[in-house]
Design an enzyme around this catalytic site. Structure first.
Site, short mmCIF file in Angstrom:
data_model
loop_
_atom_site.label_atom_id
_atom_site.label_comp_id
_atom_site.label_asym_id
_atom_site.label_seq_id
_atom_site.Cartn_x
_atom_site.Cartn_y
_atom_site.Cartn_z
CE LYS A 289 -28.85 92.14 43.66
NZ LYS A 289 -29.66 90.98 43.23
CD GLU B 66 -29.05 99.03 48.77
OE1 GLU B 66 -28.16 99.85 49.06
OE2 GLU B 66 -29.16 98.51 47.64
CB SER C 118 -30.34 87.81 36.65
OG SER C 118 -31.46 87.19 37.25
C1 LIG Z 1 -31.02 91.16 42.76
C2 LIG Z 1 -31.35 90.23 41.69
C3 LIG Z 1 -32.25 90.58 40.65
C4 LIG Z 1 -33.00 91.88 40.61
O1 LIG Z 1 -32.23 93.02 40.50
P1 LIG Z 1 -32.11 93.87 39.15
O2 LIG Z 1 -31.40 95.09 39.59
O3 LIG Z 1 -33.48 94.14 38.62
O4 LIG Z 1 -31.31 93.06 38.20
C5 LIG Z 1 -32.47 89.68 39.64
N1 LIG Z 1 -31.87 88.47 39.64
C6 LIG Z 1 -31.02 88.09 40.60
C7 LIG Z 1 -30.41 86.74 40.54
C8 LIG Z 1 -30.74 88.95 41.67
O5 LIG Z 1 -29.89 88.56 42.64
#
Ligand SMILES: *Cc1c(COP(=O)(O)O)cnc(C)c1O
Length: 390
Positions: free
Chosen positions: A88, A110, A376
């Site tokens: 993020k 948000e 992610s």
């Molecule tokens: C917020 C988040 C997501 C989901 O958001 P996307 O916009 O679909 O990437 C996925 N993995 C993690 C670790 C997150 O914090």
């Protein structure tokens, strides 16, 4: 290059917004097109990605996991190693630099579980901007630690008491604030959702993931991978990974949250089980009932717990550029444990969804295939939730 005129990806996307926001969105679009051509902006963004976020993140060959599954070779793109623990921050820093270019002194955002809020508060603190985060009062109760983090970073958390008191209500309130304070305020959206130009801007800022992966894969494998697999909440880590490969012969697989199960209705999988509709300013697949009311969602991972999805994903689904599937809470938890025990990497529950799908498919894909999973985020934030379940 997508999106086309007026921010459409095929039939999806657009700007379904109150008239008062047209000016702000046009301003954002104009500045954006200007700065992405500017060397100074690129250099500044890259400087922070390198020295503050810690990029490039590694592409790690998960040898022990590959060995255990006896199938496709598995690589992990380690977004979990980014500062603040997930992808993020890439988008957040990019948008903060944009806000600076526009001369905006106040940032609003948000947040659901608080991950985006923490990333925004972090970047706002770095650039000394006033920061206010909208968060549903239910989420505030569930995520006290992240509320504390945001406060520590100097942000104010505003409790939202409307609707289900969760993420979608927080977005509505943030939009309301933006309409009122648009001259001084930048609304920092956290995923590839919302009206044009947000889905494009967020995707572009996250595309660093895919650009790095491309170079790293060629180095590690000698060619491009066969499959890219990523979890899909709003769609930003997945599109960041996929987009630089759009024209390549690489298969894209997006994994949504099946929650308890798709048939139970308690899930967060609009691409697998939703209908086309309008949510938060864009046309896309949405979870809604027969009257078009937005359905409540469920997932063990807060980051995937959203009834909509970015319009570009809807376009990829419609044109079959990507394949979409869903993984339930139980499968994600199992994958979460497996990676922790085999590779010593505790993944975010969101990322564990992508991982779980690869665990299911690796053998079938076979040993001469290479797959990259977008890891992610890291799982530290999920310890309390997981401990409760076990
Ligand atoms: C917020 C988040 C997501 C989901 O958001 P996307 O916009 O679909 O990437 C996925 N993995 C993690 C670790 C997150 O914090």
């Amino acid at each position: 290059m997508l999106p086309g005129k007026n921010g459409y990806f095929g039939e999806f996307g657009g700007k379904f917004i109150p008239e008062t926001l047209f000016f702000a969105l046009s301003e954002l679009e104009t500045i954006y097109y200007k700065v992405i051509k500017s060397k100074k902006f690129k250099n500044e963004f890259n400087y922070y990605l390198t020295h503050y976020v810690g990029r490039p993140t590694p592409l790690y060959y998960a040898g022990r996991l590959t060995e255990k599954l006896q199938g496709a070779r598995i690589f992990l793109k380690r977004e979990d190693l980014c500062h603040t623990g997930a992808h993020k921050i890439n988008n957040t820093l990019g948008q903060i630099l944009l806000a600076k270019e526009m001369g905006k002194k106040r940032i609003i955002a948000e947040t659901g579980a608080g991950q985006h809020g923490v990333a925004v508060a972090t970047a706002a603190s770095l650039f000394d901007l006033k920061c206010e985060i909208y968060m549903g009062s239910e989420d505030i109760k569930r995520q006290r630690l992240n509320v504390f983090r945001m406060n520590l970073l100097g942000a104010k958390v505003i409790s939202v008491e409307t609707g289900t008191k969760t993420l979608k209500d927080a977005i509505n309130e943030a939009i309301r604030d933006w309409v009122t304070n648009v001259e001084t305020t930048h609304y920092l959206l956290g995923s590839t959702v919302g009206p044009h130009p947000y889905p494009m801007i967020v995707r572009d800022f996250q595309s660093v993931i895919g650009r790095e992966t491309k170079k790293q894969a060629v180095k590690a494998i000698g060619r491009l991978p066969d499959y890219l697999v990523a979890c899909v909440g709003g769609g930003s880590n997945s599109l960041g990974m996929f987009y630089p490969f759009y024209k390549e012969k690489v298969k894209f697989i997006g994994v949504e949250a099946a929650g308890e199960s798709i048939s139970s209705g308690r899930h967060a999988a609009p691409l697998c089980a939703g209908k086309v509709g309008i949510l938060h300013g864009a046309k896309s697949y949405v979870l809604q009932d027969e009257d078009g009311q937005i359905s409540s969602t469920h997932s063990v991972s807060a980051g995937l717990d959203y009834p909509g999805v970015g319009p570009e994903h809807s376009f990829y689904k419609k044109t079959k550029r990507a394949q979409y599937t869903a993984i339930n809470d139980r499968e994600a938890l199992k994958a979460f444990c497996m990676l922790s025990q085999i590779e010593g990497i505790i993944p975010a529950l969101e990322s564990a969804h992508a991982l779980a799908y690869v665990i299911k498919m690796a053998k079938k894909w076979g040993k001469n295939k290479n797959v990259v999973i977008c890891l992610s985020g890291r799982g530290d934030k999920d310890m309390e939730e997981v401990a409760k379940i076990f």
